[in-house]
Write an enzyme that holds these catalytic residues in place. Structure first.
Site: not given
Length: 235
Positions: A78, A92, A49, A193
């Site tokens: 992540y 987010d 993103d 997310r």
């Protein structure tokens, strides 16, 4: 520059590891690499993103782009931050806070219980603000028009999930906010997310992602990656 593979007569063919900065799309990174290397056939293996930073594998040349699925199927690691007490439509910080709840009462025991729920084989609903296509159109375009869309769930796996720090982050409108740093290792198709939103929902306080960095894709590490500035060149 690129890690060569495929046709040895195509020296520009390979996988380029880029440390994507925030504020640019994955396609924007691809465009800069294409321009910097003067190669027409360029793609990437796994979207990040615009808000996210970290490892993006850019595939340069026809031999490389043909192997996209090979890279897409690798596990990913992540790190990031979930803000508990606030929800957003995009899951987010790219869209405004829609609802706030006091999260100051979230306990370490509750966090651990929730963590255990999100390790293993899971069914996850992707965010509507995503690049998934439905009826030939990206979901985020439908979301921006305010359309209500039934997003089908998908099967994903979380191999490991850890909370690395938990801290109170003040209050807004008298409601306590809690930030939770995490590290997660997941399969292809996993939306961090959605994890942030689902963890907040499981705790009863809501949540959204405020920071995300991709540390690795399979054996490829962000520490090996080049900064995007390395591909900038004059016309």
């Amino acid at each position: 520059m690129p890690r060569p593979f495929g046709n040895p007569e195509s020296p520009a063919s390979g996988a380029v590891l880029v440390d994507k900065p925030g504020g640019i799309t994955s396609f924007g990174v691809v465009k800069k690499v294409r321009w910097g290397l003067r190669v027409k056939k360029v793609g990437h293996a796994g979207t990040l993103d615009p808000m996210a930073t970290g490892l993006l594998i850019v595939l340069v040349g026809r031999d490389a782009t043909r192997q996209q699925d090979r890279f897409m199927g690798l596990p990913k690691v992540y790190t990031g931050t979930i803000r508990l007490g606030q929800t957003t439509a995009s899951f987010d910080a790219e869209t405004p806070v829609e609802e706030s709840v006091d999260a100051s009462g979230v306990t370490p025991e509750a966090l651990e219980a929730v963590r255990e729920q999100f390790v293993g084989d899971l069914t996850q609903v992707p965010p509507i603000y995503s690049a998934i296509k439905k009826d030939g159109e990206r979901l985020y375009k439908k979301a921006r028009r305010g359309e209500t869309v039934d997003v089908p769930p998908r099967h994903v796996s979380v191999y490991d999930l850890a909370w690395t720090d938990v801290r109170a982050s003040g209050a807004e409108d008298g409601l306590g906010i809690v930030d939770v740093d995490f590290r997660v290792e997941s399969s292809k198709g996993f939306y961090v997310r959605s994890l942030a939103n689902d963890v907040g929902a499981a705790l009863g306080v809501g949540g959204h992602l405020t920071a995300l960095r991709r540390e690795s894709i399979g054996p490829f590490q962000v520490s090996e990656a080049l900064p995007l500035a390395a591909f900038e060149r004059d016309a």
